[in-house]
Design a protein around this motif. Structure first.
Motif, PDB file in Angstrom:
ATOM      1  N   PHE B 308       0.982  -1.311   0.056  1.00  0.00           N
ATOM      2  CA  PHE B 308       0.063   0.023   0.121  1.00  0.00           C
ATOM      3  C   PHE B 308       0.875   1.285   0.014  1.00  0.00           C
ATOM      4  N   LYS B 309       1.807   1.202   0.775  1.00  0.00           N
ATOM      5  CA  LYS B 309       2.730   2.508   1.028  1.00  0.00           C
ATOM      6  C   LYS B 309       3.409   2.787  -0.477  1.00  0.00           C
ATOM      7  N   ALA B 310       3.922   1.663  -1.143  1.00  0.00           N
ATOM      8  CA  ALA B 310       4.632   1.911  -2.321  1.00  0.00           C
ATOM      9  C   ALA B 310       3.411   2.368  -3.449  1.00  0.00           C
ATOM     10  N   PHE B 311       2.279   1.576  -3.366  1.00  0.00           N
ATOM     11  CA  PHE B 311       1.222   2.074  -4.391  1.00  0.00           C
ATOM     12  C   PHE B 311       0.957   3.795  -4.256  1.00  0.00           C
ATOM     13  N   ALA B 312       0.918   4.004  -2.791  1.00  0.00           N
ATOM     14  CA  ALA B 312       0.336   5.483  -2.786  1.00  0.00           C
ATOM     15  C   ALA B 312       1.709   6.306  -3.048  1.00  0.00           C
ATOM     16  N   GLY B 313       2.898   5.881  -2.944  1.00  0.00           N
ATOM     17  CA  GLY B 313       4.034   6.451  -3.152  1.00  0.00           C
ATOM     18  C   GLY B 313       4.374   6.742  -4.580  1.00  0.00           C
ATOM     19  N   ARG B 314       4.021   5.724  -5.231  1.00  0.00           N
ATOM     20  CA  ARG B 314       3.948   5.851  -6.902  1.00  0.00           C
ATOM     21  C   ARG B 314       2.742   7.051  -7.388  1.00  0.00           C
ATOM     22  N   ILE B 315       1.884   6.664  -6.915  1.00  0.00           N
ATOM     23  CA  ILE B 315       0.797   7.780  -7.215  1.00  0.00           C
ATOM     24  C   ILE B 315       1.079   9.069  -6.868  1.00  0.00           C
ATOM     25  N   LEU B 316       1.717   9.585  -5.622  1.00  0.00           N
ATOM     26  CA  LEU B 316       1.863  10.737  -5.198  1.00  0.00           C
ATOM     27  C   LEU B 316       3.157  11.325  -5.665  1.00  0.00           C
ATOM     28  N   ARG B 317       4.288  10.543  -5.830  1.00  0.00           N
ATOM     29  CA  ARG B 317       5.597  10.745  -5.946  1.00  0.00           C
ATOM     30  C   ARG B 317       6.260  10.110  -6.885  1.00  0.00           C
ATOM     31  N   GLY B 318       5.665   9.137  -7.720  1.00  0.00           N
ATOM     32  CA  GLY B 318       6.372   8.447  -8.757  1.00  0.00           C
ATOM     33  C   GLY B 318       7.378   7.410  -8.249  1.00  0.00           C
ATOM     34  N   GLU B 319       7.358   7.032  -6.996  1.00  0.00           N
ATOM     35  CA  GLU B 319       8.107   5.921  -6.266  1.00  0.00           C
ATOM     36  C   GLU B 319       7.991   4.602  -6.897  1.00  0.00           C
ATOM     37  N   LYS B 320       8.947   3.820  -6.612  1.00  0.00           N
ATOM     38  CA  LYS B 320       8.936   2.183  -7.108  1.00  0.00           C
ATOM     39  C   LYS B 320       7.806   1.497  -6.375  1.00  0.00           C
ATOM     40  N   LEU B 321       6.969   0.677  -7.337  1.00  0.00           N
ATOM     41  CA  LEU B 321       6.075  -0.469  -6.687  1.00  0.00           C
ATOM     42  C   LEU B 321       6.807  -1.483  -6.165  1.00  0.00           C
ATOM     43  N   VAL B 322       6.160  -2.382  -5.173  1.00  0.00           N
ATOM     44  CA  VAL B 322       6.833  -3.568  -5.071  1.00  0.00           C
ATOM     45  C   VAL B 322       6.538  -4.527  -5.855  1.00  0.00           C
ATOM     46  N   ALA B 323       5.406  -4.604  -6.656  1.00  0.00           N
ATOM     47  CA  ALA B 323       5.039  -5.322  -7.956  1.00  0.00           C
ATOM     48  C   ALA B 323       4.474  -4.545  -8.722  1.00  0.00           C
ATOM     49  N   GLU B 324       4.735  -4.480 -10.194  1.00  0.00           N
ATOM     50  CA  GLU B 324       4.045  -3.922 -11.121  1.00  0.00           C
ATOM     51  C   GLU B 324       2.780  -4.770 -11.569  1.00  0.00           C
ATOM     52  N   GLY B 325       1.524  -4.197 -11.651  1.00  0.00           N
ATOM     53  CA  GLY B 325       0.437  -4.969 -11.866  1.00  0.00           C
ATOM     54  C   GLY B 325       0.810  -5.942 -12.913  1.00  0.00           C
ATOM     55  N   ALA B 326       1.216  -5.541 -13.967  1.00  0.00           N
ATOM     56  CA  ALA B 326       1.477  -6.514 -15.349  1.00  0.00           C
ATOM     57  C   ALA B 326       2.393  -7.480 -14.858  1.00  0.00           C
ATOM     58  N   GLU B 327       2.967  -7.656 -13.914  1.00  0.00           N
ATOM     59  CA  GLU B 327       3.814  -9.003 -13.540  1.00  0.00           C
ATOM     60  C   GLU B 327       3.005 -10.144 -13.022  1.00  0.00           C
ATOM     61  N   GLY B 328       1.672  -9.631 -12.809  1.00  0.00           N
ATOM     62  CA  GLY B 328       0.675 -10.788 -12.124  1.00  0.00           C
ATOM     63  C   GLY B 328       0.545 -11.825 -12.863  1.00  0.00           C
TER      64      GLY B 328
END
Lengths: 384, 384
Positions: B308-328
């Motif tokens: 969740f933190k990484a997801f919010a961080g990406r939305i707000l500040r362009g940070e790195k996700l734990v896992a890109e959705g496409a990798e699912g």
């Protein structure tokens, strides 16, 4: 008979080890009187390095016929085990065969039929059955306290061998000379223990990889999936290519899980049969309570000496063998089934078609190349 | 945007857990504004037990369209994940999907195509990737210090579930409702980690046993054999029927062996590349020297909160996700391949025939029986 007079047929690495044990008096009921080998240099070696009192034979059958031996240990190349066992038993001499019992079950079945008609003792060198850890496990599984077997997973990848090992003996790791690789040479112990503990699987699907880690003809990497009559499943993984490797046997039962590793038995015992608990527990995620027990054993692990002592004890006093010779076919059935599954690229049911197996094996023997023998015999002490 | 306004679609066991985490302020960059569920009783539950301030929707798409949410978490039944993800991403809302990405790769591939064209963030709840142990392992494997991968063996049998677990929700453990059993529900984490660490296998031979330990339609016991492009082999064993079960990942490399168990990484490091040593060592049985190392990690293991933190961080500040959705799609490709192999009773190559998979799945959906829903939602805290 006061002591059993033993002859050893095949005085390579293993035969030499065994000869030394007997000469050192480790088996009080036995004396070594003769050795046989088709290689003159091994007889010279035996005379110079083992004992100058030994009778030497270039033909194992002459040793059997000599009247100098009450019993023989067969430590030749694998294909010859059944031939010498059968000859001994039909010529008044007790026989102890090195593992494997042979290379293909058809050959071993014939040997067992000969043995069944003989009044001489027939034993096989399944020395791992003397290990207190496996004996204790066998006792627990036989007692019924563990409930039904659900799953077995044996990673036995600590059979590391270098290329030099394979280059040393011309017959090794060839279809014509040895009849296989890690399954026929290193794994007969584990395959025997697997069926001794769990019973014989009914289905095998194996993936044997030839020459994966070594320049050899035969397999040095195997993964096999097993199914048992009660629905239990299994995995068996082995190789001579990994270092340090692993020897970890995990068995799952209705009453918990036992892991055998580093000569320890760790039993995670549940408070209630898992199958019953599954049906009656109202919570979705709740496991039965579990207690970890380090299982105590008697600590005895005589290995080859134990097999020799029991063999002599049977001959002299009718005592119990570590493994009846006729039981050698069980582990071999497993390895034959693994080869056949891999060769045919499909699941094989046990019993399998023995004629088909031999036909497939013979195909490989026909194109097999026995290598130049480097004439090196490694000291195998402590490696099996 | 100051904080990400989150909506949760599907407020069952997992959705409720996540809602509580956000409401408790565990993700400082996020606020929970709305929840959606097709079951009125779950909306009543949310209002009474989570927060009376939440906007409630009986349709997830209405929640997405409401303007109350910048992002949604999709925690519905598996088949609906791609549908809601695609709808969110094409309607200006960021999407975080629970695992699995979907039930069949064809569906997920279409979702990924939609996501590729969207400028919204697409993430997936592969929370096990936050575990320090797996992150460290990934780092070591990526660094090249371990040499080539030779073998992987994952026994992941500590997913015990009782019959009550399966009886609680009508859609669970049905082909039509959930699309599978232990592979699709419990194992997406391990299947993702397996491909994240080792890369995607090229061949799969699996044995899936349906209703083996529970009264369900789908598989609750799986053994799979894997082959990778470089020749490495693998074994993956899982079940919801064993207690206490095992979670032991063993990886063998040219530079030794790593065992990951009980949140420890034990590295048996050899002094020389095993493949080189094998060719050059003159002794037959000699292994390279080996040192045992307990690998240190950073100790951080944020799990869902980290995602969740990484997801919010990406939305707000362009940070790195734990896992890109496409990798699912990767872990799902593995489980699809395992099903297909077992259904066809043969080895399946990856990529496999996705239309054939869907045809086979649809056969099972056609005769699938969604059960009476007991309406029980278990507290899933700490079970994944």
């Amino acid at each position: 008979m006061d002591k059993v007079r033993l002859g050893i047929i095949g005085i390579g690495g293993m035969g030499t080890n065994h000869a030394r044990s007997i000469l050192e008096g480790k088996v009080p009921d036995m004396v070594l009187t003769a050795v046989a080998d088709i290689r003159k240099e091994r007889l010279d070696f035996a005379k110079d390095n083992l004992s100058s009192d030994l009778a030497l034979f270039s033909d194992g059958k002459e040793l059997i016929d000599s009247g100098l031996c009450d019993a023989v240990l067969i430590a030749t190349a694998h294909y010859q085990h059944p031939e010498y066992v059968s000859y001994a038993l039909t010529h008044g001499v007790h026989a102890l065969s090195e593992k494997p019992a042979g290379v293909y079950t058809k050959q071993v079945k014939e040997m067992n039929e000969v043995a069944a008609k003989s009044d001489k003792v027939f034993a096989i060198m399944l020395n791992q059955r003397t290990n207190c850890v496996y004996r204790k496990l066998h006792e627990m599984m036989q007692s019924g306290e563990l409930g039904a077997l659900k799953r077995v997973n044996w990673i036995i990848t600590d059979w590391y061998r270098t290329q030099a090992y394979y280059d040393a003996a011309g017959w090794k790791a060839t279809w014509a000379g040895e009849g296989g690789g890690v399954l026929i040479n290193q794994c007969p112990h584990q395959l025997d223990l697997l069926q001794w503990l769990c019973g014989m699987p009914t289905k095998v699907r194996a993936f044997c990889h030839e020459a994966k880690w070594h320049n050899i003809e035969v397999e040095d990497d195997v993964t096999a999936y097993l199914e048992f009559a009660n629905g239990a499943t299994g995995v068996f993984v082995t190789t001579t290519g990994d270092a340090p490797g692993t020897n970890r046997l995990e068995l799952t039962f209705e009453m918990g899980k036992i892991v055998c590793e580093n000569d320890n038995l760790i039993f995670d015992k549940v408070s209630e049969n898992v199958s019953t608990h599954c049906k009656t527990e109202k919570e979705g995620f709740k496991k039965p309570d579990c207690t970890r027990i380090t299982v105590e054993t008697d600590g005895l692990n005589e290995q080859h000496i134990g097999v020799f002592k029991a063999f002599a004890g049977r001959i002299l006093r009718g005592e119990k063998l570590v493994a009846e010779g006729a039981e050698g076919i069980n582990g071999l059935t497993l390895s034959n089934a693994m080869y056949l599954s891999s060769w045919l690229d499909k699941t094989v049911e046990i019993p399998f078609d023995e004629d088909l197996f031999l036909k497939e094996l013979d195909k490989r023997r026909a194109t097999s190349k026995i290598k130049q023998d480097a004439g090196i015999v490694f000291d195998t002490t402590g490696t099996y």
